[in-house]
Design a protein around this motif. Structure first.
Motif, mmCIF file in Angstrom:
data_model
loop_
_atom_site.group_PDB
_atom_site.id
_atom_site.type_symbol
_atom_site.label_atom_id
_atom_site.label_comp_id
_atom_site.label_asym_id
_atom_site.label_seq_id
_atom_site.Cartn_x
_atom_site.Cartn_y
_atom_site.Cartn_z
ATOM 1 N N ASP A 144 0.809 -1.224 0.000
ATOM 2 C CA ASP A 144 0.000 0.000 0.000
ATOM 3 C C ASP A 144 0.842 1.273 0.000
ATOM 4 N N TYR A 145 2.171 1.177 -0.229
ATOM 5 C CA TYR A 145 2.939 2.428 -0.326
ATOM 6 C C TYR A 145 2.811 3.016 -1.732
ATOM 7 N N VAL A 146 2.857 4.340 -1.815
ATOM 8 C CA VAL A 146 2.672 5.004 -3.115
ATOM 9 C C VAL A 146 3.716 6.117 -3.299
ATOM 10 N N PHE A 147 4.027 6.390 -4.566
ATOM 11 C CA PHE A 147 4.981 7.447 -4.931
ATOM 12 C C PHE A 147 4.208 8.680 -5.386
ATOM 13 N N ARG A 148 4.583 9.818 -4.842
ATOM 14 C CA ARG A 148 3.935 11.087 -5.243
ATOM 15 C C ARG A 148 4.922 12.228 -5.027
ATOM 16 N N ASP A 149 5.103 13.057 -6.037
ATOM 17 C CA ASP A 149 5.927 14.273 -5.907
ATOM 18 C C ASP A 149 7.296 14.008 -5.283
ATOM 19 N N GLY A 150 7.966 12.986 -5.778
ATOM 20 C CA GLY A 150 9.327 12.742 -5.317
ATOM 21 C C GLY A 150 9.429 12.053 -3.969
ATOM 22 N N ARG A 151 8.282 11.684 -3.408
ATOM 23 C CA ARG A 151 8.317 11.034 -2.091
ATOM 24 C C ARG A 151 7.543 9.722 -2.119
ATOM 25 N N LEU A 152 7.916 8.808 -1.224
ATOM 26 C CA LEU A 152 7.130 7.586 -1.032
ATOM 27 C C LEU A 152 6.363 7.723 0.279
ATOM 28 N N PHE A 153 5.104 7.321 0.207
ATOM 29 C CA PHE A 153 4.238 7.424 1.383
ATOM 30 C C PHE A 153 3.849 6.014 1.815
ATOM 31 N N CYS A 154 4.113 5.660 3.069
ATOM 32 C CA CYS A 154 3.630 4.362 3.543
ATOM 33 C C CYS A 154 2.128 4.460 3.751
ATOM 34 N N GLY A 155 1.470 3.298 3.727
ATOM 35 C CA GLY A 155 0.011 3.289 3.838
ATOM 36 C C GLY A 155 -0.463 3.318 5.278
ATOM 37 N N GLU A 156 -1.760 3.236 5.429
ATOM 38 C CA GLU A 156 -2.368 3.330 6.766
ATOM 39 C C GLU A 156 -2.909 1.987 7.241
ATOM 40 N N SER A 157 -2.704 0.927 6.448
ATOM 41 C CA SER A 157 -3.247 -0.361 6.899
ATOM 42 C C SER A 157 -2.412 -0.888 8.068
ATOM 43 N N PRO A 158 -3.018 -1.696 8.934
ATOM 44 C CA PRO A 158 -2.275 -2.209 10.089
ATOM 45 C C PRO A 158 -1.061 -3.024 9.661
ATOM 46 N N GLY A 159 0.037 -2.891 10.411
ATOM 47 C CA GLY A 159 1.273 -3.598 10.058
ATOM 48 C C GLY A 159 2.111 -2.778 9.103
ATOM 49 N N HIS A 160 2.966 -3.473 8.326
ATOM 50 C CA HIS A 160 3.811 -2.715 7.377
ATOM 51 C C HIS A 160 3.182 -2.574 6.001
ATOM 52 N N GLY A 161 2.015 -3.192 5.830
ATOM 53 C CA GLY A 161 1.250 -2.912 4.609
ATOM 54 C C GLY A 161 1.685 -3.705 3.387
ATOM 55 N N VAL A 162 2.460 -4.779 3.580
ATOM 56 C CA VAL A 162 2.896 -5.590 2.433
ATOM 57 C C VAL A 162 2.476 -7.040 2.688
ATOM 58 N N THR A 163 1.873 -7.665 1.678
ATOM 59 C CA THR A 163 1.450 -9.060 1.808
ATOM 60 C C THR A 163 2.123 -9.878 0.702
ATOM 61 N N ILE A 164 1.820 -11.168 0.672
ATOM 62 C CA ILE A 164 2.388 -11.996 -0.398
ATOM 63 C C ILE A 164 1.284 -12.854 -1.014
ATOM 64 N N ASP A 165 1.289 -12.930 -2.333
ATOM 65 C CA ASP A 165 0.372 -13.815 -3.053
ATOM 66 C C ASP A 165 1.138 -15.118 -3.262
#
Ligand code: KDG
Ligand code: MG
Length: 410
Positions: free
Chosen positions: A362-383
């Protein structure tokens, strides 16, 4: 009983997942009795299966039955409790456990991970991308493309004329990926040509792109201390954000010589795995940015100590973020970056589409910056189903030799 009770926090399962969606990644998946899952990155470029085996044989059996909430004690158990300490394999394995546990605890709290560390110090993390080219003009075009995409900071690397392969330069037209072959590719190195080229490159980049963009460069441990001092001094007019890994840092005192001759800011540490690897560098203020990141240095628990120690000496973070650090590491790093008071910059090489599909985040790139998301935990899962479609492919990092055959630092 709530999900946060000691019994529900008990670790009942821990598994190592190896996948190669374009490049190899090792992920540790820890699950609690209540079914909360945490993920930790355990990728060590070119040495992936060494960490997978370390986890499988020596760590996982110790995890089962532990309280996932005891992050500090688990870290101390695997580090302080063990006779064989430090080293990239051990510290990457410990990092995987640590990040997976922080992920679990944040999920139990229902909070994004940065909140567990003390909350946001900033909105987004300034990131730098990689521009590389076969000559100065091509590198400058790449810098322009990065600026057009919104980057405010760009690392620039240029092929050295006469050398078939230079660190950081893609020969295939695709994104640069150093670990290309099952056995190390033999590349060539020549310091005199390189030392002439790099100041010319940055002179041109300042003419073409002005002074607003932050420019960075990585010497990738190729120079002796006095050569590094010369390069750092020659680059002064172009005001680099940093010169990285100017000389190998096993001998930390080597940096005293560079400092004596130059005010170009210095960054070091992507290959470090402990606070002890950079203690002298930081205490003596021989560097300005510490690159040691979560996955290779014992996880959030250890890197937090390192960052606090660095802050005492006005050294800022500039975490390693090449493609061999999986989105799981990136997610955790961005939460750390959101919190850490002495943040400097975050490296970010985009992952392939396959990698992003295997690791939804859930992290996103905008205006030269990366923003972490707001979901619980670090916001990265695995398929995991998709991950299974990309089996491990043996690949090692290259080596470098001088023209006379002498093995050199890569
Ligand atoms: O695994 C090695 C790469 O991550 C490394 O070569 C990249 O030096 C690097 C950097 O600064 O990103
Ligand atoms: Mg580097």
């Amino acid at each position: 009983m709530t999900e946060g009770s000691p019994r529900d926090r008990e670790i009942v399962n821990a598994r190592v997942i190896v996948t190669c969606p374009g490049r190899n990644f090792v992920t540790l998946r820890i699950e609690t009795r209540a079914g909360i899952v945490g993920l930790g990155d355990a990728t060590l470029n070119g040495r992936e299966l060494a960490v997978a085996a370390y986890l499988q044989e020596h760590i996982v059996p110790n995890l089962i039955g532990r309280d996932a909430g005891r992050i500090e004690d688990t870290w101390q158990f695997f580090y302080r409790g063990a006779y064989w300490r430090r080293g990239p394999v051990t510290m990457t394995a410990i990092a995987a456990v640590d990040v997976a546990l922080w992920d679990i605890v944040a999920k139990l709290a229902g909070m994004p991970l940065y909140q567990m560390l003390g909350g946001r110090s900033r909105e987004g993390a300034l990131v730098y991308g990689h521009a590389n080219g076969r000559d100065i003009a091509e590198t400058s075009d790449e810098v322009r493309r990065h600026i057009e995409r919104g980057f405010r900071a760009v690392r620039a690397q240029c092929a050295v004329p006469g050398l078939e392969k230079t660190y950081g330069i893609s020969s295939s037209g695709k994104a640069y990926e150093p670990a290309e072959s099952a056995l190390p590719l033999e590349t060539q190195w020549s310091t005199p040509q390189y030392l002439r080229l790099v100041p010319e490159l940055f002179e041109r980049l300042r003419v073409d792109h002005g002074n607003d963009v932050e420019l960075l460069h990585d010497a990738h441990h190729r120079l002796t201390p006095i050569e590094a001092a010369r390069l750092a001094r020659d680059l002064e007019p172009y005001r680099l954000f940093w010169l990285e890994d100017a000389t190998p840092a096993e001998n930390q005192r080597a940096f005293e010589l560079i400092r004596r001759h130059s005010v170009t800011p210095l960054a070091v540490g992507e290959v470090f795995n402990s606070i002890w690897d950079c203690k002298h560098l930081i205490e003596q203020q021989l560097i300005d940015f510490i690159r040691t990141t979560i996955v290779h240095a014992g996880g959030i628990t250890h890197v937090r100590r390192l960052a606090d120690f660095a802050a005492l000496h006005q050294v800022r973070t500039g975490f390693h973020g090449a493609t061999d650090l999986s989105p799981v590491c990136m997610g955790a790093a961005l939460h750390f970056d959101a919190w850490v008071p002495n943040f400097g910059i975050q490296e970010w090489m985009l992952h392939s589409q396959e990698t992003d599909a295997v690791f939804p985040h859930d992290y996103v790139f905008r205006d030269g910056r990366l923003f972490c998301g707001e979901s619980p935990g670090h916001g990265v899962t695995i398929d995991e189903k998709l991950a299974a479609k990309f089996p491990y492919v043996p690949k090692q990092l290259p080596v470098a030799r001088l023209a006379d055959g002498t093995m050199w630092d890569w």
